[in-house]
Design a protein around this motif. Structure first.
Motif, PDB file in Angstrom:
ATOM      1  N   VAL A 133      25.586 -79.247   7.232  1.00 16.12           N
ATOM      2  CA  VAL A 133      24.476 -78.982   8.148  1.00 16.12           C
ATOM      3  C   VAL A 133      23.286 -78.454   7.349  1.00 16.12           C
ATOM      4  N   PHE A 134      22.110 -79.078   7.560  1.00 16.78           N
ATOM      5  CA  PHE A 134      20.929 -78.545   6.879  1.00 16.78           C
ATOM      6  C   PHE A 134      19.759 -78.254   7.806  1.00 16.78           C
ATOM      7  N   ASP A 135      19.922 -78.489   9.119  1.00 13.37           N
ATOM      8  CA  ASP A 135      18.827 -78.130  10.018  1.00 13.37           C
ATOM      9  C   ASP A 135      19.343 -77.922  11.427  1.00 13.37           C
ATOM     10  N   LEU A 136      18.616 -77.071  12.179  1.00 12.81           N
ATOM     11  CA  LEU A 136      18.949 -76.715  13.554  1.00 12.81           C
ATOM     12  C   LEU A 136      17.740 -77.051  14.427  1.00 12.81           C
ATOM     13  N   LEU A 137      17.912 -77.971  15.380  1.00 16.84           N
ATOM     14  CA  LEU A 137      16.792 -78.472  16.181  1.00 16.84           C
ATOM     15  C   LEU A 137      16.791 -77.939  17.608  1.00 16.84           C
ATOM     16  N   LEU A 138      17.954 -77.560  18.099  1.00 18.71           N
ATOM     17  CA  LEU A 138      18.075 -77.000  19.448  1.00 18.71           C
ATOM     18  C   LEU A 138      19.108 -75.900  19.438  1.00 18.71           C
ATOM     19  N   LEU A 139      18.782 -74.778  20.062  1.00 17.95           N
ATOM     20  CA  LEU A 139      19.710 -73.657  20.208  1.00 17.95           C
ATOM     21  C   LEU A 139      19.678 -73.239  21.670  1.00 17.95           C
ATOM     22  N   GLY A 140      20.780 -73.505  22.390  1.00 14.66           N
ATOM     23  CA  GLY A 140      20.797 -73.230  23.821  1.00 14.66           C
ATOM     24  C   GLY A 140      19.837 -74.162  24.551  1.00 14.66           C
ATOM     25  N   GLU A 141      18.851 -73.585  25.222  1.00 13.28           N
ATOM     26  CA  GLU A 141      17.839 -74.365  25.942  1.00 13.28           C
ATOM     27  C   GLU A 141      16.530 -74.448  25.174  1.00 13.28           C
ATOM     28  N   ASP A 142      16.497 -73.913  23.974  1.00  7.65           N
ATOM     29  CA  ASP A 142      15.238 -73.798  23.237  1.00  7.65           C
ATOM     30  C   ASP A 142      15.140 -74.803  22.096  1.00  7.65           C
ATOM     31  N   SER A 143      14.050 -75.569  22.098  1.00  7.70           N
ATOM     32  CA  SER A 143      13.764 -76.471  20.987  1.00  7.70           C
ATOM     33  C   SER A 143      13.192 -75.672  19.830  1.00  7.70           C
ATOM     34  N   LEU A 144      13.639 -76.005  18.617  1.00  7.97           N
ATOM     35  CA  LEU A 144      13.163 -75.307  17.420  1.00  7.97           C
ATOM     36  C   LEU A 144      12.324 -76.213  16.523  1.00  7.97           C
ATOM     37  N   ILE A 145      11.989 -77.403  16.994  1.00  6.81           N
ATOM     38  CA  ILE A 145      11.337 -78.354  16.101  1.00  6.81           C
ATOM     39  C   ILE A 145       9.930 -77.915  15.698  1.00  6.81           C
ATOM     40  N   SER A 157       9.105 -73.003  11.971  1.00  5.13           N
ATOM     41  CA  SER A 157       9.112 -73.308  10.541  1.00  5.13           C
ATOM     42  C   SER A 157      10.544 -73.547  10.070  1.00  5.13           C
ATOM     43  N   LEU A 158      10.670 -74.285   8.976  1.00  2.00           N
ATOM     44  CA  LEU A 158      11.988 -74.497   8.366  1.00  2.00           C
ATOM     45  C   LEU A 158      12.622 -73.161   8.012  1.00  2.00           C
ATOM     46  N   GLU A 159      11.827 -72.233   7.554  1.00  2.00           N
ATOM     47  CA  GLU A 159      12.338 -70.913   7.190  1.00  2.00           C
ATOM     48  C   GLU A 159      13.013 -70.245   8.383  1.00  2.00           C
ATOM     49  N   ASP A 160      12.390 -70.325   9.561  1.00  2.00           N
ATOM     50  CA  ASP A 160      12.977 -69.747  10.771  1.00  2.00           C
ATOM     51  C   ASP A 160      14.266 -70.466  11.161  1.00  2.00           C
ATOM     52  N   ARG A 161      14.223 -71.789  11.099  1.00  2.00           N
ATOM     53  CA  ARG A 161      15.403 -72.567  11.494  1.00  2.00           C
ATOM     54  C   ARG A 161      16.571 -72.280  10.553  1.00  2.00           C
ATOM     55  N   ARG A 162      16.260 -72.172   9.273  1.00  2.41           N
ATOM     56  CA  ARG A 162      17.298 -71.867   8.288  1.00  2.41           C
ATOM     57  C   ARG A 162      17.884 -70.474   8.519  1.00  2.41           C
ATOM     58  N   ASN A 163      17.045 -69.503   8.837  1.00  2.00           N
ATOM     59  CA  ASN A 163      17.528 -68.142   9.083  1.00  2.00           C
ATOM     60  C   ASN A 163      18.494 -68.103  10.259  1.00  2.00           C
ATOM     61  N   LEU A 164      18.188 -68.865  11.308  1.00  2.00           N
ATOM     62  CA  LEU A 164      19.081 -68.917  12.461  1.00  2.00           C
ATOM     63  C   LEU A 164      20.426 -69.535  12.084  1.00  2.00           C
ATOM     64  N   LEU A 165      20.396 -70.606  11.294  1.00  2.00           N
ATOM     65  CA  LEU A 165      21.644 -71.221  10.834  1.00  2.00           C
ATOM     66  C   LEU A 165      22.474 -70.241  10.010  1.00  2.00           C
ATOM     67  N   GLU A 166      21.814 -69.523   9.122  1.00  2.00           N
ATOM     68  CA  GLU A 166      22.529 -68.566   8.267  1.00  2.00           C
ATOM     69  C   GLU A 166      23.172 -67.452   9.084  1.00  2.00           C
ATOM     70  N   GLN A 167      22.495 -67.028  10.150  1.00  2.00           N
ATOM     71  CA  GLN A 167      23.078 -65.999  11.025  1.00  2.00           C
ATOM     72  C   GLN A 167      24.351 -66.513  11.697  1.00  2.00           C
ATOM     73  N   ILE A 168      24.330 -67.775  12.120  1.00  4.37           N
ATOM     74  CA  ILE A 168      25.514 -68.361  12.779  1.00  4.37           C
ATOM     75  C   ILE A 168      26.677 -68.445  11.788  1.00  4.37           C
ATOM     76  N   PHE A 169      26.407 -68.924  10.575  1.00  2.00           N
ATOM     77  CA  PHE A 169      27.482 -69.112   9.590  1.00  2.00           C
ATOM     78  C   PHE A 169      27.909 -67.788   8.956  1.00  2.00           C
ATOM     79  N   LYS A 170      27.059 -66.787   9.006  1.00  2.00           N
ATOM     80  CA  LYS A 170      27.409 -65.483   8.414  1.00  2.00           C
ATOM     81  C   LYS A 170      28.533 -64.811   9.192  1.00  2.00           C
ATOM     82  N   LYS A 171      28.556 -65.008  10.487  1.00  2.00           N
ATOM     83  CA  LYS A 171      29.520 -64.318  11.336  1.00  2.00           C
ATOM     84  C   LYS A 171      30.794 -65.136  11.587  1.00  2.00           C
ATOM     85  N   HIS A 172      30.732 -66.445  11.318  1.00  2.00           N
ATOM     86  CA  HIS A 172      31.860 -67.305  11.675  1.00  2.00           C
ATOM     87  C   HIS A 172      32.089 -68.365  10.607  1.00  2.00           C
ATOM     88  N   THR A 173      33.300 -68.908  10.605  1.00  2.00           N
ATOM     89  CA  THR A 173      33.593 -70.113   9.818  1.00  2.00           C
ATOM     90  C   THR A 173      34.049 -71.195  10.780  1.00  2.00           C
TER      91      THR A 173
END
Length: 469
Positions: free
Chosen positions: A258-270, A273-289
């Motif tokens: 996975v290298f990008d996150l375009l939708l989270l819940g009901e919210d579009s992230l397109i 910024s890439l920096e914001d989208r990446r930070n959200l992905l890192e938060q998800i993977f930081k807490k879970h595998t």
């Protein structure tokens, strides 16, 4: 009418001597009807020729011709791919209406999630999307197109860039909720049946995230957690039979990077910024595998990643502007692909008889269409195969075998040749083109799935794959 600053920068005159006056050279070129110069713009780069033409009884016209240099990109249509202002980053409609740009890639500090601006069905939950999962050959008209990438001869440097390994798999957009998964290719085909083992990890990811997800990523064959080449997926991408897929799961493990996150819940992230989208992905993977789901590693150091590319014999790197928005189906210079080895997509025109211990195929005979739409020979490709690939290739080639050579000039081959209709496109890596116009040290990587699906109507596809001069 409405005016757009489409590009800006400066130009230099080609072949200007130390004591030459560039302005005078340009004036002389205009008088003669032929100029050669290089653009150093935000969009247009490299050497060009401006040539005056005059058809009988017609007014003189000027043709702008791109020279084949390191800045040339046959996949880049500057007018279609960069239809925004280089200054304001607005479209013509936005300029005319006085709107704020929605395509800007330079806005910093965007942290809020923005509501969906696309057609609702593009961001629908997998369970509500039409026709998903019925057939791997069924196209989905509502599929969200992935953001496209430019090829760059040089790796860009600077604090605004992050770098990741150029993977060699199948690019997919994943539509996920807790109960459903759809994996959509660039052509809109659902590949969920080919990669069913990814569903568990993706569903767990949606549950951990608290809602639906749309992810951009790549399915890659792996060995000991290391990505392998595209050829290892060759047996998976077209299978419909569930038993055959199960056999391939055991033979060729895969993971979804996975290298990008375009939708989270009901919210579009397109529009984030890439920096914001990446930070959200890192938060998800930081807490879970999540089983078989991997967050693609990135680095802010070009030097470190370049060293890893050489040591790991990677295909290359992807450089991304951390402020860039996600532009579906659009090719911009905010994402750049840098290759450490030469690769080309070439058409198979035949094969030769095997020698020694080799079975079925000795070498592939590959070629390309030139500017005059003539099929030119590019050489023998005799390495990069295993027994399984040889069997699959031989079966596919026998089905399209013909008696006459498809090449413009019948090539001299290293063994008894068999000719085929030029329909299959192979990806080949090689050292360089020789002065005779053939490949030096070529090696077979695979048959391109998404490229070959439209290969029978060659016009646009093959003419972009000309041999560099």
């Amino acid at each position: 009418g409405t005016v757009m600053i489409w590009d800006y920068g400066y130009y230099t005159v080609d072949d200007a001597g130390k004591d030459d006056d560039p302005e005078q050279l340009m004036l002389e070129g205009i008088e003669k009807g032929k100029l050669a110069f290089s653009f150093h713009g935000k969009k247009l780069r490299g050497s060009f020729a401006l040539v005056r033409t005059r058809l009988q009884g017609k007014k003189a016209q000027w043709l702008l011709i791109k020279h084949k240099d390191e800045a040339a990109d046959p996949n880049y249509d500057p007018v279609a791919d960069d239809a925004i202002s280089a200054k304001s980053e607005k479209t013509m409609a936005e300029i005319e209406n006085g709107d704020s740009p929605v395509h800007s890639s330079k806005d910093k500090g965007v942290t809020s999630k923005k509501k969906v601006q696309l057609e609702p069905e593009l961001l629908a939950k997998p369970s509500k999307r039409e026709r998903f999962g019925k057939s791997t050959k069924t196209k989905t008209s509502s599929a969200l197109m992935p953001m496209l990438i430019h090829t760059s001869p040089e790796l860009p440097m600077g604090k605004e860039w992050v770098y990741e390994q150029k993977l060699d798999g199948v690019r997919l957009i994943a539509y996920v909720d807790e109960n459903n998964v759809a994996l959509i290719s660039r052509l809109g085909n659902d590949k969920s049946k080919q990669f069913p083992e990814l569903a568990e990890g993706l569903k767990k990811m949606a549950k951990a995230s608290g809602g639906s997800l749309i992810l951009d990523g790549e399915v890659v064959a792996v060995s000991k957690k290391k990505p392998l080449g595209f050829q290892y997926l060759q047996g998976r991408i077209h299978l419909d039979d569930s038993k055959a897929v199960e056999a391939e799961i055991k033979a060729t493990p895969v993971e979804f990077y996975v290298f990008d996150l375009l939708l989270l819940g009901e919210d579009s992230l397109i529009e984030n910024s890439l920096e914001d989208r990446r930070n959200l992905l890192e938060q998800i993977f930081k807490k879970h595998t999540f089983p078989l789901i991997t967050l693609t590693p990135v680095s802010k150091s070009a030097a470190i990643m370049k060293k890893k590319t050489i040591e790991g014999e990677w295909e290359g790197l992807i450089a991304k502007d951390i402020s860039s928005h996600y532009l579906p189906g659009t090719r911009t210079r905010n994402w750049l692909k840098w290759k450490s080895v030469k690769r080309e997509e070439l058409i198979i025109g035949g094969w030769t008889e095997p020698k020694g211990a080799r079975t079925l195929i000795g070498s592939l005979l590959v070629g390309y269409y030139d500017e005059d739409s003539q099929f030119q020979f590019a050489g023998h490709v005799g390495s990069g195969f295993n027994n399984k690939i040889l069997k699959e290739l031989h079966k596919a080639l026998k089905a399209i075998e013909v008696k006459k050579s498809p090449f413009h000039r019948k090539p001299s081959t290293n063994d008894v040749p068999h000719w085929v209709e030029p329909q299959l496109v192979a990806e080949i890596k090689f050292q360089e083109w020789t002065d005779d116009g053939v490949l030096r040290h070529p090696s077979f990587l695979g048959i391109r799935d998404e490229g070959s699906s439209g290969i029978r109507a060659f016009s646009g596809f093959v003419t972009t794959k000309k041999r560099p001069i």
